[in-house]
Write a protein that holds these residues in place. Structure first.
Motif, PDB file in Angstrom:
ATOM      1  N   UNK A 314      21.442 -56.258  21.914  1.00 22.35           N
ATOM      2  CA  UNK A 314      20.141 -55.659  22.461  1.00 22.35           C
ATOM      3  C   UNK A 314      20.543 -55.087  23.947  1.00 22.35           C
ATOM      4  N   UNK A 315      19.326 -54.242  24.402  1.00 19.96           N
ATOM      5  CA  UNK A 315      19.708 -53.425  25.361  1.00 19.96           C
ATOM      6  C   UNK A 315      19.969 -54.312  26.545  1.00 19.96           C
ATOM      7  N   UNK A 316      18.907 -55.308  26.893  1.00 20.93           N
ATOM      8  CA  UNK A 316      18.951 -56.185  27.958  1.00 20.93           C
ATOM      9  C   UNK A 316      20.107 -57.071  27.966  1.00 20.93           C
ATOM     10  N   UNK A 317      20.453 -57.619  26.852  1.00 17.73           N
ATOM     11  CA  UNK A 317      21.716 -58.647  26.691  1.00 17.73           C
ATOM     12  C   UNK A 317      22.886 -57.799  26.810  1.00 17.73           C
ATOM     13  N   UNK A 318      23.065 -56.634  26.501  1.00 17.34           N
ATOM     14  CA  UNK A 318      24.296 -55.999  26.792  1.00 17.34           C
ATOM     15  C   UNK A 318      24.542 -55.625  28.094  1.00 17.34           C
ATOM     16  N   UNK A 319      23.236 -55.099  28.719  1.00 17.35           N
ATOM     17  CA  UNK A 319      23.404 -54.912  30.142  1.00 17.35           C
ATOM     18  C   UNK A 319      23.913 -55.992  31.049  1.00 17.35           C
ATOM     19  N   UNK A 320      23.248 -57.213  30.655  1.00 17.48           N
ATOM     20  CA  UNK A 320      23.620 -58.441  31.493  1.00 17.48           C
ATOM     21  C   UNK A 320      25.012 -58.862  31.342  1.00 17.48           C
ATOM     22  N   UNK A 321      25.149 -58.609  30.090  1.00 17.30           N
ATOM     23  CA  UNK A 321      26.617 -59.399  29.773  1.00 17.30           C
ATOM     24  C   UNK A 321      27.891 -58.424  30.427  1.00 17.30           C
ATOM     25  N   UNK A 322      27.479 -56.987  30.322  1.00 14.35           N
ATOM     26  CA  UNK A 322      28.877 -56.093  31.069  1.00 14.35           C
ATOM     27  C   UNK A 322      28.690 -56.532  32.385  1.00 14.35           C
ATOM     28  N   UNK A 346      22.521 -45.679  23.580  1.00 11.67           N
ATOM     29  CA  UNK A 346      22.617 -45.633  21.910  1.00 11.67           C
ATOM     30  C   UNK A 346      21.948 -46.880  21.452  1.00 11.67           C
ATOM     31  N   UNK A 347      22.042 -47.956  22.396  1.00 11.67           N
ATOM     32  CA  UNK A 347      21.600 -49.241  21.976  1.00 11.67           C
ATOM     33  C   UNK A 347      19.945 -48.954  21.916  1.00 11.67           C
ATOM     34  N   UNK A 373      16.928 -63.935  17.934  1.00 13.54           N
ATOM     35  CA  UNK A 373      15.587 -63.909  18.367  1.00 13.54           C
ATOM     36  C   UNK A 373      15.610 -62.792  19.428  1.00 13.54           C
ATOM     37  N   UNK A 374      16.218 -62.767  20.532  1.00 14.84           N
ATOM     38  CA  UNK A 374      16.431 -61.663  21.241  1.00 14.84           C
ATOM     39  C   UNK A 374      16.367 -60.144  20.720  1.00 14.84           C
ATOM     40  N   UNK A 375      17.176 -59.985  19.605  1.00 18.98           N
ATOM     41  CA  UNK A 375      17.323 -58.805  19.007  1.00 18.98           C
ATOM     42  C   UNK A 375      15.953 -58.337  18.319  1.00 18.98           C
ATOM     43  N   UNK A 376      15.325 -59.388  17.617  1.00 18.86           N
ATOM     44  CA  UNK A 376      14.217 -59.033  16.889  1.00 18.86           C
ATOM     45  C   UNK A 376      13.136 -58.580  17.956  1.00 18.86           C
ATOM     46  N   UNK A 377      12.931 -59.241  19.226  1.00 18.15           N
ATOM     47  CA  UNK A 377      12.157 -59.143  19.955  1.00 18.15           C
ATOM     48  C   UNK A 377      12.216 -57.849  20.820  1.00 18.15           C
ATOM     49  N   UNK A 378      13.542 -57.352  20.801  1.00 19.27           N
ATOM     50  CA  UNK A 378      13.826 -55.993  21.523  1.00 19.27           C
ATOM     51  C   UNK A 378      13.399 -54.652  20.398  1.00 19.27           C
TER      52      UNK A 378
END
Length: 532
Positions: A314-322, A346-347, A373-378
């Motif tokens: 997702x958007x938030x997960x990718x930003x935090x992970x990077x 793009x995400x 669950x994160x992906x579904x919520x986003x």
């Protein structure tokens, strides 16, 4: 301090060496490795005895240290035994997927049959070795001699890099000492592990038992001297090892997101070949995509590698992970920002084009439930409950905090009863879960999807994962009307007094006046059956 991995030149890669030890030395050591072994102290307790009795027998057989390590790495939850398939299936599957690796099971015949059947049902194309035993060979120590003979017969360096021997419940409880097997035979590594159902809660964690044992062995080899390079050659960039099984497209997508950082995706652990273990250890950081690989994480930490939790979902997960990967690998902030600018729009676009509108409960035993669950919520869904059979670890913290901040209740080590209770309480538009959860939901006219086959079999990470769940989830959400029609058509059939097979029409049976009990239905005409 980070340990350095040295690689052999191509001409030095020979099957007649184990680390820097010639086969001749390994052969000469065979006699000492095969020294007389005292028979197990266990009394040959059978698998029918139950988890508590098996655990007591294992302690009496000198397995207290093993049980303590398993309890530390894989703490149990409200249930004291696995509620999914036999845990050993996880480690068995890891071994069967590796090139040049033989697998041998030591356990009750019924268990070995079930594990072998399941492994081939899921596509294994190799035989599974089995060392049979009876009460006499178990309690006299002959079983260990049989296992040792079996690995000597299998250890052909022309065919195998490693032989994996797995103790199931009864041999573990009886103290069959796989640790006393030779460490190598003619250049073939011997890996002995214990995966008892009373010590390893899930098959997902059993994968870590074998992966961790292999990493420990490979780390020892790398510390001794040069080791074989990866089949595809070394990366010219620092790599990030990916920890935990995932959909085949996800490592490719992760690699694309790492490229602007000046990094590359390393091997996925569990690996598909022994030499990949060295490349996995030779990384800049480890991405704990599945945060419950406790044994593997310990080996990476011993090698001085930093561990990063969560995943680019997702958007938030990718930003935090990077951000976290950039910090772990000392990547300049400008490069991290460039990567985020390249992928986050793009995400977001993919999420907006594939919205999900509905209340969904998520449960499973794969270990990726929080990511789903994160992906579904986003994507727009409401997810009030997530149940996972995996334990809570320090590396699950980012996902846990993100979900709780959005009102989601997360239950680690969830029992089947808790997952079913969540469906009853929430009455979701869709239930994602294990087979019994799916059945429970459908009996209440709630659409449901099996997590393992329908959710895990899709990419989750980066732009490719952003819209991957929408099609199957939205199709399931739209099936509510169909469930209502089916329920109306079959109403009153296969439930209560109408369940089972009857050879005549049931007749009401009224309790005698003043007698204890309630009004019931006679069952004299029932010939058997029940709900299937």
């Amino acid at each position: 301090m980070q340990a350095k991995v040295l690689y052999m030149s191509p001409g030095d890669e020979r099957p007649d060496r184990v680390g820097d030890e010639p086969v001749a030395a390994a052969r000469s050591a065979r006699a000492s490795d095969s020294a007389d072994v005292a028979p197990p102290a266990g009394d040959g307790v059978g698998c029918h005895a139950g988890a508590n009795e098996l655990r007591r027998a294992a302690e009496a057989a000198g397995q207290s240290e093993l049980l303590q390590r398993l309890a530390t790495d894989y703490p149990t939850g409200p249930h004291d035994q696995p509620q999914s398939m036999c845990p050993a299936f996880g480690s068995l599957r890891v071994g069967l997927r590796m090139r040049r690796t033989a697998t041998v099971l030591c356990g009750s015949a019924c268990c070995v049959y079930g594990l072998t059947f399941t492994s081939h049902f899921y596509g294994a194309k190799r035989s599974v070795g089995y060392v049979p035993f009876d009460s006499e060979t178990l309690v006299t120590g002959k079983l260990f001699e049989d296992v040792r003979e079996a690995v000597h017969q299998l250890a052909d360096p022309a065919k195998y890099d490693a032989v994996v021997v797995t103790n199931l419940c009864v041999p573990t409880a009886s103290g069959v000492p796989l640790r006393l097997l030779p460490k190598s035979i003619d250049g073939v590594r011997i890996i002995g592990i214990d995966v008892p159902g009373f010590g390893v809660p899930t098959h997902a964690e059993a994968k870590d038992v074998l992966a961790g044992a292999m990493l420990k062995y490979a780390r020892g080899e790398a510390e001794q001297g040069p080791v074989a390079a990866p089949r595809q050659g070394r990366s010219d960039k620092p790599t990030v090892t990916l920890l935990g099984e995932m959909f085949p497209a996800d490592p490719v997508g992760v690699g694309m997101m790492l490229e602007p950082l000046g990094l590359a995706a390393g091997p996925v652990v569990p690996t598909r070949e022994w030499r990949e273990l060295y490349a996995a250890l030779d990384c800049a950081a480890v991405a704990a995509i599945h945060p419950y690989y406790t044994s593997s994480i310990r080996e990476f930490q011993e090698a001085g590698r930093r561990i990063v939790g969560s995943a680019p979902v997702g958007h938030d997960g990718t930003a935090a992970w990077l951000d976290a990967i950039g910090e772990a690998c000392n990547v300049p902030a400008a490069r991290v920002a460039a990567a985020k600018n390249a992928f986050l729009p793009a995400i977001s676009g993919a999420l907006s084009q594939a919205p999900v509108d509905g209340t969904i409960t998520v449960s499973g035993y794969e270990g990726s439930e929080l990511l789903v669950a994160r992906l579904l919520i986003e994507s727009g869904a409401r997810v009030p409950y997530v149940g996972t059979a995996a334990p809570r670890t320090p590396w699950s913290k980012p996902d846990l905090e993100w979900l709780e901040a959005r009102g989601t209740t997360v239950q680690f080590r969830a029992a089947l009863e808790q997952d079913k209770a969540a469906v009853d309480a929430v009455k979701p538009d869709l239930a994602i879960g294990t087979t019994p959860v799916v059945q429970h939901a459908k009996q209440q006219r709630i659409p449901a999807l099996y997590f393992t086959n329908l959710i895990s079999a899709r990419p989750l990470m980066g732009p490719a994962g952003a819209g991957s769940l929408a099609q199957v989830v939205n199709a399931a959400l739209a099936s509510r009307e169909r469930f209502d029609r089916m329920n109306a058509f079959f109403e009153g059939v296969g439930d209560g007094d109408s369940a089972g097979i009857w050879d005549r029409m049931p007749e009401p049976r009224v309790a005698q006046k003043g007698a204890k009990g309630s009004v019931g239905t006679g069952t004299s005409g029932k010939s058997g059956g029940g709900r299937g």
